[in-house]
Design a protein around this motif. Structure first.
Motif, PDB file in Angstrom:
ATOM      1  N   HIS A 196      41.994  37.796  36.968  1.00  0.00           N
ATOM      2  CA  HIS A 196      41.935  36.497  36.820  1.00  0.00           C
ATOM      3  C   HIS A 196      40.756  36.018  37.986  1.00  0.00           C
ATOM      4  CE1 HIS A 196      45.651  36.369  34.430  1.00  0.00           C
ATOM      5  NE2 HIS A 196      45.881  37.344  35.229  1.00  0.00           N
ATOM      6  N   PRO A 197      40.288  34.950  37.733  1.00  0.00           N
ATOM      7  CA  PRO A 197      39.273  34.169  38.822  1.00  0.00           C
ATOM      8  C   PRO A 197      40.230  33.984  40.101  1.00  0.00           C
ATOM      9  CG  PRO A 197      39.255  33.051  36.708  1.00  0.00           C
ATOM     10  CD  PRO A 197      40.336  34.112  36.456  1.00  0.00           C
ATOM     11  N   ILE A 198      39.535  33.808  41.150  1.00  0.00           N
ATOM     12  CA  ILE A 198      40.246  33.397  42.287  1.00  0.00           C
ATOM     13  C   ILE A 198      40.136  31.793  42.266  1.00  0.00           C
ATOM     14  CG2 ILE A 198      40.060  33.611  44.862  1.00  0.00           C
ATOM     15  CD1 ILE A 198      37.969  35.876  44.588  1.00  0.00           C
ATOM     16  N   SER A 199      41.163  31.349  42.459  1.00  0.00           N
ATOM     17  CA  SER A 199      41.695  29.956  42.210  1.00  0.00           C
ATOM     18  C   SER A 199      40.713  29.206  43.125  1.00  0.00           C
ATOM     19  CB  SER A 199      43.222  29.499  42.296  1.00  0.00           C
ATOM     20  OG  SER A 199      43.764  30.094  41.122  1.00  0.00           O
ATOM     21  N   ARG A 200      40.961  29.647  44.481  1.00  0.00           N
ATOM     22  CA  ARG A 200      40.346  28.870  45.677  1.00  0.00           C
ATOM     23  C   ARG A 200      39.761  30.250  46.373  1.00  0.00           C
ATOM     24  NH1 ARG A 200      38.913  23.815  47.815  1.00  0.00           N
ATOM     25  NH2 ARG A 200      38.801  23.892  49.954  1.00  0.00           N
ATOM     26  N   ALA A 201      38.434  30.284  46.546  1.00  0.00           N
ATOM     27  CA  ALA A 201      37.964  31.321  47.329  1.00  0.00           C
ATOM     28  C   ALA A 201      37.148  30.759  48.492  1.00  0.00           C
ATOM     29  CB  ALA A 201      37.140  32.294  46.475  1.00  0.00           C
ATOM     30  N   TRP A 202      37.016  31.476  49.420  1.00  0.00           N
ATOM     31  CA  TRP A 202      36.233  31.230  50.727  1.00  0.00           C
ATOM     32  C   TRP A 202      35.160  32.338  50.801  1.00  0.00           C
ATOM     33  CZ3 TRP A 202      36.364  26.797  53.453  1.00  0.00           C
ATOM     34  CH2 TRP A 202      37.660  25.694  53.237  1.00  0.00           C
TER      35      TRP A 202
ATOM     36  N   ALA B  24      34.974  27.979  47.190  1.00  0.00           N
ATOM     37  CA  ALA B  24      34.661  28.027  45.938  1.00  0.00           C
ATOM     38  C   ALA B  24      35.656  28.075  45.071  1.00  0.00           C
ATOM     39  CB  ALA B  24      33.680  29.146  45.445  1.00  0.00           C
ATOM     40  N   GLU B  25      35.571  27.149  43.787  1.00  0.00           N
ATOM     41  CA  GLU B  25      36.882  26.774  42.877  1.00  0.00           C
ATOM     42  C   GLU B  25      36.628  27.830  41.705  1.00  0.00           C
ATOM     43  OE1 GLU B  25      39.621  25.307  43.725  1.00  0.00           O
ATOM     44  OE2 GLU B  25      38.682  24.297  45.450  1.00  0.00           O
ATOM     45  N   GLU B  26      37.559  28.669  41.160  1.00  0.00           N
ATOM     46  CA  GLU B  26      37.821  29.505  39.835  1.00  0.00           C
ATOM     47  C   GLU B  26      36.574  30.604  39.649  1.00  0.00           C
ATOM     48  OE1 GLU B  26      40.376  29.609  37.767  1.00  0.00           O
ATOM     49  OE2 GLU B  26      41.538  27.891  39.177  1.00  0.00           O
ATOM     50  N   VAL B  27      36.498  31.294  40.755  1.00  0.00           N
ATOM     51  CA  VAL B  27      35.450  32.098  40.781  1.00  0.00           C
ATOM     52  C   VAL B  27      35.833  33.705  40.617  1.00  0.00           C
ATOM     53  CG1 VAL B  27      33.817  30.385  41.752  1.00  0.00           C
ATOM     54  CG2 VAL B  27      35.013  32.303  43.186  1.00  0.00           C
ATOM     55  N   VAL B  28      34.701  34.348  40.260  1.00  0.00           N
ATOM     56  CA  VAL B  28      34.832  35.770  40.505  1.00  0.00           C
ATOM     57  C   VAL B  28      33.558  36.200  41.393  1.00  0.00           C
ATOM     58  CG1 VAL B  28      36.098  36.670  38.603  1.00  0.00           C
ATOM     59  CG2 VAL B  28      33.745  36.567  38.466  1.00  0.00           C
ATOM     60  N   VAL B  29      33.508  37.143  41.888  1.00  0.00           N
ATOM     61  CA  VAL B  29      32.512  37.564  42.954  1.00  0.00           C
ATOM     62  C   VAL B  29      31.977  39.076  42.490  1.00  0.00           C
ATOM     63  CG1 VAL B  29      31.561  37.605  45.264  1.00  0.00           C
ATOM     64  CG2 VAL B  29      33.412  35.952  44.683  1.00  0.00           C
ATOM     65  N   LEU B  30      30.562  38.969  42.125  1.00  0.00           N
ATOM     66  CA  LEU B  30      29.770  40.204  42.065  1.00  0.00           C
ATOM     67  C   LEU B  30      29.466  40.973  43.290  1.00  0.00           C
ATOM     68  CD1 LEU B  30      27.128  39.179  39.417  1.00  0.00           C
ATOM     69  CD2 LEU B  30      28.830  40.692  39.022  1.00  0.00           C
ATOM     70  N   TYR B  31      29.680  42.211  43.390  1.00  0.00           N
ATOM     71  CA  TYR B  31      29.799  42.902  44.493  1.00  0.00           C
ATOM     72  C   TYR B  31      28.759  44.313  44.300  1.00  0.00           C
ATOM     73  CZ  TYR B  31      31.823  44.916  49.015  1.00  0.00           C
ATOM     74  OH  TYR B  31      32.005  45.572  50.265  1.00  0.00           O
ATOM     75  N   ARG B  32      27.906  44.413  45.259  1.00  0.00           N
ATOM     76  CA  ARG B  32      26.758  45.474  45.221  1.00  0.00           C
ATOM     77  C   ARG B  32      26.644  46.124  46.504  1.00  0.00           C
ATOM     78  NH1 ARG B  32      20.895  44.544  43.395  1.00  0.00           N
ATOM     79  NH2 ARG B  32      20.855  44.105  45.883  1.00  0.00           N
ATOM     80  N   ILE B  33      26.870  47.507  46.680  1.00  0.00           N
ATOM     81  CA  ILE B  33      26.764  48.236  47.911  1.00  0.00           C
ATOM     82  C   ILE B  33      25.557  49.136  47.625  1.00  0.00           C
ATOM     83  CG2 ILE B  33      27.766  49.698  49.669  1.00  0.00           C
ATOM     84  CD1 ILE B  33      30.414  48.748  48.602  1.00  0.00           C
ATOM     85  N   THR B  34      24.527  49.004  48.615  1.00  0.00           N
ATOM     86  CA  THR B  34      23.311  49.875  48.397  1.00  0.00           C
ATOM     87  C   THR B  34      23.176  50.576  49.754  1.00  0.00           C
ATOM     88  OG1 THR B  34      22.047  48.040  49.082  1.00  0.00           O
ATOM     89  CG2 THR B  34      22.033  48.516  46.634  1.00  0.00           C
ATOM     90  N   SER B  35      22.554  51.756  49.776  1.00  0.00           N
ATOM     91  CA  SER B  35      22.386  52.657  50.803  1.00  0.00           C
ATOM     92  C   SER B  35      21.001  53.497  50.442  1.00  0.00           C
ATOM     93  CB  SER B  35      23.602  53.526  51.158  1.00  0.00           C
ATOM     94  OG  SER B  35      23.147  54.542  52.239  1.00  0.00           O
ATOM     95  N   PRO B  36      20.086  53.796  51.398  1.00  0.00           N
ATOM     96  CA  PRO B  36      18.971  54.406  51.055  1.00  0.00           C
ATOM     97  C   PRO B  36      19.511  55.855  50.710  1.00  0.00           C
ATOM     98  CG  PRO B  36      18.677  53.343  52.993  1.00  0.00           C
ATOM     99  CD  PRO B  36      20.094  53.126  52.854  1.00  0.00           C
ATOM    100  N   GLY B  37      18.732  56.152  49.350  1.00  0.00           N
ATOM    101  CA  GLY B  37      18.865  57.375  48.934  1.00  0.00           C
ATOM    102  C   GLY B  37      20.066  57.645  47.892  1.00  0.00           C
TER     103      GLY B  37
END
Length: 413
Positions: free
Chosen positions: A5-11, A82-95
């Motif tokens: 589910h979305p996060i009702s109230r995110a920080w 932020a209200e009723e959100v999901v949050v995309l997450y990307r982790i990058t490392s050289p190579g």
């Protein structure tokens, strides 16, 4: 219906608050130094008794400091709501290929810990209950969840209408969404040089698609067994999670240090031989075994390759981590797994670091264990068998302090 589910109230962090999770450290002094260097780190809230000014006080007595620090961080603009959100997450490392995930809330009543317990969230690793109680107390005191449970989307037992390759579909969707999302809301650089980036996704078609894919199959707890149990004990209907995919993670070694032996090195080795272990001295720098079946012990300046005898149990009981716990720690040394003389050291620390601790006299034994494979981990969990405690060190790890979930009054029922 999806269990995600979305996060009702995110920080959402505006920068500078990201941190390693509270349980990623082999030495508490490292936590204190991080907080000293960056007082805005989420560690100062998650581990308030390790802050420089709080040393010597208990976790419970330091909780008011955690509450005050979180309030200050929200007031000074370190987080934005932020209200009723999901949050995309990307982790990058050289190579390396990028790792992807999705911050969201997951139904606590879906947690299953045995074959006869229904649920789509599988937690099957032993835990230390004292750590769980601390997480419950922190959530109750602050009214927020600061670090996510890392859930691995397997795509197994997907609901009707979901693609058969649900985990792959989620991976592709997350990659496409981050590419299309523009500049991230915030970035954070971790201790290994990896860049963590997040994008906020509000209500709409994109959010609906991501939630459906994230919940389209069984979710295995890859990191955060204590935090997921804390959600249950704290009677939270939902917990904060990052849902990721097998293509985004790897499992690194999870080793052990013993600060004080209960017998002389020769006696320890003799007890292991008496139990049926095959022991061979190893020349050269000690290293983590490349594959399971043999562990490496380093003590008194010498490394030994040790093949521990398999027992009559099944697959899990004969994993290297289980054999070390049973034959080396319990039987040969007489130590309970929760003994303070045992430190569980994750893969962020190389073999040379563990050897250095022994050579410097800060420990008397290092146990180096080959990592569990992702396939074995998933198979054991889908069979609802319990992994040995502290046996899987997933990388890259989801970062604490990037996305917080506020717990409303009706979330604590």
């Amino acid at each position: 219906m999806t269990v995600v589910h979305p996060i009702s109230r995110a920080w959402i962090t505006t920068g500078g608050t990201g941190a390693q999770n509270y349980d990623e450290f082999a030495d508490d002094a490292e936590i204190t130094e991080i907080i000293r260097t960056n007082p805005h780190s989420a560690l100062a809230i998650e581990m308030p008794h390790r802050a420089p000014e709080s040393l010597g006080r208990s976790f419970t007595d330091s909780l008011p400091d955690a509450v005050a620090r979180l309030a200050d961080a929200k007031a000074d603009g370190s987080y934005t709501p932020a209200e009723e959100v999901v949050v995309l997450y990307r982790i990058t490392s050289p190579g390396d290929e990028p790792a992807y995930g999705l911050f969201a809330m997951v139904d606590t009543d879906q947690i299953s810990t045995s074959a006869d317990e229904p649920g789509l969230v599988i937690r099957n690793e032993e835990v230390f209950i004292a750590k769980v109680r601390e997480r419950v107390a922190l959530a109750e005191a602050t009214g927020h969840l600061l670090s996510p449970v890392l859930l691995l989307q397997t795509g197994n037992r997907a609901p009707r209408g979901a693609p058969p390759d649900a985990a792959d579909a989620l991976h592709r969707a997350l990659a496409e969404a981050t590419e299309a999302a523009g500049a991230p809301a915030a970035t954070d650089l971790d201790q290994a040089g990896r860049t963590h980036a997040i994008w906020v996704v509000g209500p709409g078609a994109r959010q609906d698609e991501l939630l459906a894919l994230a919940g389209a199959g069984e979710l295995v707890v890859a990191d955060g067994n204590h935090r997921s149990l804390a959600a249950q004990l704290g009677k939270l209907p939902r917990f904060l999670a990052v849902i990721t995919t097998p293509g985004s993670v790897a499992i690194q070694p999870y080793n052990r240090l013993v600060s004080e032996l209960t017998s002389a090195p020769e006696e320890l080795l003799g007890r292991l031989r008496g139990a049926g272990a095959r022991i061979e001295p190893v020349a050269g720098p000690p290293a983590v075994p490349e594959a399971g079946g043999t562990v490496l012990l380093y003590l008194a300046g010498q490394a030994y390759a040790v093949t521990l005898p398999a027992g009559s149990g099944g697959r899990v009981e004969n994993l290297d981590h289980a054999l070390v716990e049973r034959l080396v720690l319990r039987d040969a040394l007489g130590l309970d797994p929760g003994d303070k003389r045992i430190t569980y050291v994750g893969g962020d620390y190389p073999a040379s670091w563990l050897v250095g601790e022994v050579d410097a006299g800060r420990a008397e034994l290092a146990v180096l264990i080959a990592p569990v494979t992702v396939d074995d981990f998933v198979a054991v969990n889908l069979a609802r068998q319990k992994m040995p405690r502290k046996s899987t060190w997933f990388t890259p790890k989801a970062r604490a302090g990037l996305v917080l979930a506020e717990l409303h009054r009706d979330d604590a029922r």
